[in-house]
Motif scaffolding. Structure first.
Motif, short mmCIF file in Angstrom:
data_model
loop_
_atom_site.label_atom_id
_atom_site.label_comp_id
_atom_site.label_asym_id
_atom_site.label_seq_id
_atom_site.Cartn_x
_atom_site.Cartn_y
_atom_site.Cartn_z
N UNK A 1 10.47 2.33 -5.59
CA UNK A 1 10.36 3.10 -6.64
C UNK A 1 8.73 3.33 -7.17
N UNK A 2 8.01 2.37 -7.32
CA UNK A 2 6.65 2.27 -7.56
C UNK A 2 5.81 2.62 -6.77
N UNK A 3 5.92 2.76 -5.41
CA UNK A 3 5.02 3.08 -4.30
C UNK A 3 4.08 4.20 -4.65
N UNK A 4 4.60 5.53 -5.26
CA UNK A 4 3.57 6.55 -5.39
C UNK A 4 2.84 6.01 -6.48
N UNK A 5 3.08 5.20 -7.50
CA UNK A 5 2.25 4.70 -8.58
C UNK A 5 1.11 3.85 -7.81
N UNK A 6 1.49 2.82 -7.26
CA UNK A 6 0.44 1.79 -6.53
C UNK A 6 -0.30 2.53 -5.66
N UNK A 7 0.25 3.25 -4.71
CA UNK A 7 -0.52 3.86 -3.45
C UNK A 7 -1.27 5.16 -3.93
N UNK A 8 -0.63 5.90 -4.67
CA UNK A 8 -1.37 7.42 -5.00
C UNK A 8 -2.16 7.14 -6.29
N UNK A 9 -1.81 6.61 -7.27
CA UNK A 9 -2.61 6.54 -8.79
C UNK A 9 -3.46 5.47 -8.63
N UNK A 10 -2.96 4.22 -7.97
CA UNK A 10 -3.92 3.04 -8.03
C UNK A 10 -4.70 2.89 -6.95
N UNK A 11 -4.54 3.42 -5.80
CA UNK A 11 -5.35 3.34 -4.58
C UNK A 11 -5.10 2.08 -3.60
N UNK A 12 -3.94 1.47 -4.00
CA UNK A 12 -3.76 0.27 -2.74
C UNK A 12 -3.45 1.05 -1.71
N UNK A 13 -3.58 0.35 -0.39
CA UNK A 13 -2.96 0.94 0.79
C UNK A 13 -1.95 -0.19 1.28
N UNK A 14 -1.14 0.44 2.15
CA UNK A 14 -0.14 -0.48 2.72
C UNK A 14 -0.49 -1.30 3.77
N UNK A 15 -0.06 -2.53 3.62
CA UNK A 15 0.01 -3.62 4.46
C UNK A 15 1.27 -4.35 4.85
N UNK A 16 1.10 -5.26 5.96
CA UNK A 16 2.42 -5.92 6.58
C UNK A 16 2.30 -7.08 5.47
N UNK A 17 3.45 -7.53 4.88
CA UNK A 17 3.67 -8.77 4.18
C UNK A 17 4.72 -9.48 4.51
N UNK A 18 5.12 -10.39 3.70
CA UNK A 18 6.50 -10.97 3.91
C UNK A 18 6.90 -11.59 2.59
N UNK A 19 8.16 -11.67 2.39
CA UNK A 19 8.68 -12.48 1.38
C UNK A 19 10.06 -13.25 1.52
N UNK A 20 9.94 -14.41 0.74
CA UNK A 20 11.34 -15.40 0.69
C UNK A 20 11.78 -15.17 -0.71
N UNK A 21 13.10 -14.57 -0.95
CA UNK A 21 13.59 -14.78 -2.03
C UNK A 21 14.14 -16.29 -2.51
N UNK A 22 13.44 -16.89 -3.47
CA UNK A 22 13.91 -18.19 -3.82
C UNK A 22 14.86 -18.15 -4.78
#
Length: 131
Positions: free
Chosen positions: A110-131
């Motif tokens: 739900x924060x995609x628009x904030x970080x991509x549109x308002x802040x200028x981040x761009x999408x990248x591939x990443x990984x995550x392990x829930x600990x």
């Protein structure tokens, strides 16, 4: 509304615990933010309206060229006025001045628009392990 943004600004633990509780919908904690930030962070940005803490972002790092945005939070009454984006801009400026070349962030969908549109981040591939 005049908001000031300070890189590595003074931290009041109680005020930051209250802001976190409001922003993330949890009970007010007892975190010693001052000690945690000085021990683990490249920097942080405090947003203040007069003397009231209305926004915060933490910038962790790898000790080299990678910095990481964490804990971006804005008081409810100050949302939708550009405070969050200004916090992230100040975090990027502080990270750049410290010699970092990359600023990373991960977030809930739900924060995609904030970080991509308002802040200028761009999408990248990443990984995550829930600990």
């Amino acid at each position: 509304m005049t908001i000031t943004y300070v890189w590595r600004g003074d931290i009041d633990n109680w005020a930051l615990n209250e802001l976190h509780a409001e922003g993330f919908g949890c009970p007010v904690g007892q975190t010693d933010w001052r000690a945690r930030l000085h021990r683990h962070s490249l920097g942080w940005v405090c947003a203040r309206e007069d003397d009231r803490l209305v926004g915060f972002v933490n910038v962790a790092w790898d000790g080299g060229v990678h910095a990481f945005v964490l804990d971006t939070v804005v008081a409810h009454r100050n949302r939708s006025h550009g405070v969050g984006a200004a916090l992230v801009r100040a975090a990027a400026d502080g990270s750049r001045a410290a010699g970092c070349e990359w600023l990373h962030v991960d977030f809930e969908d739900h924060l995609r628009s904030f970080y991509f549109d308002a802040c200028g981040f761009r999408e990248t591939a990443a990984g995550l392990i829930a600990l």
